[in-house]
Design an enzyme around this catalytic site. Structure first.
Site, PDB file in Angstrom:
ATOM      1  N   ARG A  93       0.847  -1.184   0.000  1.00  0.00           N
ATOM      2  CA  ARG A  93       0.000   0.000   0.000  1.00  0.00           C
ATOM      3  C   ARG A  93       0.886   1.238   0.000  1.00  0.00           C
ATOM      4  NH1 ARG A  93      -3.307   2.586   4.884  1.00  0.00           N
ATOM      5  NH2 ARG A  93      -3.901   4.415   3.685  1.00  0.00           N
ATOM      6  N   HIS A 138      -2.877  10.909   1.333  1.00  0.00           N
ATOM      7  CA  HIS A 138      -2.333  10.561   2.652  1.00  0.00           C
ATOM      8  C   HIS A 138      -1.659  11.812   3.225  1.00  0.00           C
ATOM      9  CE1 HIS A 138      -1.192   6.841   5.151  1.00  0.00           C
ATOM     10  NE2 HIS A 138      -0.845   7.884   5.862  1.00  0.00           N
ATOM     11  N   GLU A 183      -7.577   8.145   6.725  1.00  0.00           N
ATOM     12  CA  GLU A 183      -7.840   8.690   8.057  1.00  0.00           C
ATOM     13  C   GLU A 183      -8.322  10.132   8.035  1.00  0.00           C
ATOM     14  OE1 GLU A 183      -4.416   8.004  10.540  1.00  0.00           O
ATOM     15  OE2 GLU A 183      -4.620   5.839  10.439  1.00  0.00           O
ATOM     16  N   ASN A 323      -8.202   1.300   9.928  1.00  0.00           N
ATOM     17  CA  ASN A 323      -6.863   1.302  10.539  1.00  0.00           C
ATOM     18  C   ASN A 323      -7.073   1.204  12.043  1.00  0.00           C
ATOM     19  OD1 ASN A 323      -6.275   2.015   7.906  1.00  0.00           O
ATOM     20  ND2 ASN A 323      -5.353   3.985   8.402  1.00  0.00           N
ATOM     21  N   TYR A 325      -5.213   0.679  15.944  1.00  0.00           N
ATOM     22  CA  TYR A 325      -4.018   0.608  16.781  1.00  0.00           C
ATOM     23  C   TYR A 325      -4.332   0.386  18.256  1.00  0.00           C
ATOM     24  CZ  TYR A 325      -1.419   2.323  12.771  1.00  0.00           C
ATOM     25  OH  TYR A 325      -0.852   2.438  11.538  1.00  0.00           O
ATOM     26  N   GLU A 395      -4.316  -0.737   8.150  1.00  0.00           N
ATOM     27  CA  GLU A 395      -3.139  -0.444   8.974  1.00  0.00           C
ATOM     28  C   GLU A 395      -3.306  -1.108  10.326  1.00  0.00           C
ATOM     29  OE1 GLU A 395      -2.034   3.661   9.586  1.00  0.00           O
ATOM     30  OE2 GLU A 395      -2.267   4.156   7.481  1.00  0.00           O
TER      31      GLU A 395
END
Ligand code: NAG
Ligand code: NAG
Ligand code: NAG
Length: 498
Positions: A93, A138, A183, A323, A325, A395
């Protein structure tokens, strides 16, 4: 010792059947243009908002650094592809730098050099059998578009649509999986609510919401261009990818608060696209309307969608990408309290307090607390809210501040999160891709080079930016090769602690 190994073997054999990923499940790794490319001023490239930000305000970056050179991937892309191939990645990616391809921001000038660079990169990946997955945005907006208001100017919907059409025209014959926006919450909240990311403008609850609406409209415009003009011949898929922190209720008492936080954290950039009714999440919209009224505004600070706009944004997806985390505990905000931990300063807006569980180990970032089950719960929540779609993890990864090649905490993080992906699949969520963030240590935005997420170490003191595979790279390669979490070595070598 022998007894212990025997015990582990039995466990592995017993668990084996469930620890395989479905056929066709794909593994990849991600990077982003500004974080790896460098070459910020070569050829006819113009500055992006990140070039401007780091040069004008080096003090906002933890180590005062910038992405002028970064991993130097603009020159070292062949080596990056070799490394991706060594790991056995199914896809890589990458993102396209808007001002590298369109130095003017607009489409009247297309950079020959920008075209050549991305053509080489895409062709190089395909030659190795690695699928290029391409992000259009991005975070590196052309500075001249920021000068005209950037994401707070509704005209950006048209500018982004034009840019998207050029990118599809140039690369759509070879790129079949597209991410429009990476995002949006970081683009709008971290930039405009916190003023922490470029362009560093603090306008909480105003600028952040203008940005939010425009970015959803821009995504929809870019999806529709593909759907109408390119999909018939190229048959690719387009969506955006959302950063979502799982919001766990503090206790039974705070289920409503956690749900409202989810409707802000995930719903803000999903509801308009992925639900039948479209528009903002109703609970959130109502909350902001009432709050704005109390504050004396003549109308809600959250700009409304017209019926026509709702229709325009609704259904503009081919999959749901996320994504993940970290997680937060949510409860109501007590008088006098501030909202708590990043990433969600907007939590103050909905009067929710965010915290972390004492059992969640902290990675080397202020915001990063490890809670693997949050990923499974998040995937199940997304399916419940947005339907039985194809889900892709775009992600997931772990940060350290040291350059240790024996990165056992990162390995543990990947193992634990991939376990949760398998559990989510057993729960019936159709997860089809898993993307490690990130292939290489890189310029980690306001953390500069202090925070390292790479499967591969990069020596930023070395002009040649020497790359060295960490143990986690071998671990990940092994999972990709076996298509499962069965390898006993990966279990044996950890002490189980972060
Ligand atoms: C490009 O930027 C570098 C600093 O990163 C500087 O040394 C160099 O002179 C610049 N080149 C041009 C052509 O402006
Ligand atoms: C998951 O989604 C993919 C892509 O749409 C589809 O081909 C596959 O059949 C789905 N799998 C399940 C189990 O629904
Ligand atoms: C790597 O780290 C793990 C956990 O700290 C330790 O058990 C192991 O011995 C280390 N391996 C090497 C090669 O240093």
């Amino acid at each position: 010792m022998i007894k212990y190994i025997g015990f582990v073997c039995v466990l592995v054999v017993l668990a084996g059947a469930e620890r395989r990923f479905p056929d066709g499940f794909k593994f990849g790794a991600a990077t982003a243009a500004y974080q790896v490319e460098g070459a910020w001023n070569v050829s006819d490239k113009t500055p992006s908002i990140w070039d401007t930000y780091v040069h004008e305000k080096p003090h906002v970056i933890a180590d005062g650094s910038n992405g002028d050179v970064a991993c130097n991937s603009y020159y070292k892309w062949r080596e990056d592809i070799e490394l991706a191939a060594e790991l056995g990645l199914h896809y890589y990616r990458l993102s396209i730098s808007w001002p590298r391809l369109l130095p003017n921001g607009f489409t009247n000038i297309i950079s020959e050099d920008g075209m050549r660079f991305y053509n080489d990169l895409i062709d190089g990946l395909l030659e190795k059998g690695i699928e290029p997955v391409v992000t259009l945005y991005h975070w590196d907006l052309p500075q001249n578009l920021q000068d005209l208001g950037g994401w707070t100017n509704p005209l950006i919907v048209g500018w982004f649509k034009d840019y998207a059409r050029i990118v599809y025209t140039l690369f759509g014959d070879r790129v079949k999986t597209w991410i429009t926006i990476n995002e949006a919450i970081a683009v709008c909240e971290v930039a405009y609510t916190m003023g922490a990311f470029a362009p560093g403008i603090s306008s909480p609850g105003i600028g952040s919401y203008l940005c939010g609406k425009n970015i959803l409209m821009a995504h929809a415009a870019a999806w529709r261009v593909y759907d109408e003009e390119f999909k018939p011949k190229y048959h690719g898929k387009v969506s955006l990818t959302n950063l979502v922190f799982w919001m766990e209720p503090y206790s039974e008492e705070f289920i409503e608060e956690a749900e409202l936080a989810m409707q802000y954290a995930a719903g803000f950039y999903s509801h308009a696209i992925y639900t039948k009714e479209g528009g903002w999440p109703p609970t959130f919209e109502k909350y902001i309307a009432e709050k704005s009224k109390r504050e004396g505004y003549p109308r809600s600070r959250l700009p409304a969608f017209t019926e026509e706009e709702k229709k325009f944004v609704k259904g503009t997806h081919d999959f749901y990408a996320v994504n993940y985390y970290s997680s937060r505990l949510a409860r109501s905000l007590q008088p006098g309290e501030t909202a708590g931990l990043w990433p969600f300063f907007g939590a103050g807006e909905i009067d929710v307090f965010l915290d972390v569980h004492p059992d969640w180990p902290q990675a080397d970032n202020s915001w990063f607390f490890v809670n693997p089950p949050g990923l499974r719960k998040l995937l199940v929540w997304l399916k419940k809210n947005y339907g039985d779609l194809e889900y892709m993890i775009m992600e997931n990864g772990y940060s350290t501040s040291d350059r240790d090649l024996n990165d056992s905490k990162r390995i543990q993080y990947y193992q634990d999160h991939l376990e949760q992906v398998l559990l989510a699949i057993q729960d019936g969520v159709n997860v089809t891709r898993y993307t490690a963030w990130t292939l290489l240590d890189n310029f980690e935005w306001t953390d500069g080079y202090t925070s390292k997420f790479g499967l591969i170490d990069v020596d930023f003191n070395d002009p040649s930016r020497k790359r060295t595979l960490r143990k986690s790279a071998w671990f990940y390669a092994n999972i990709i090769e076996t298509h499962s979490l069965d390898d006993i070595n990966t279990i044996n070598s950890f002490n189980g602690e972060y």
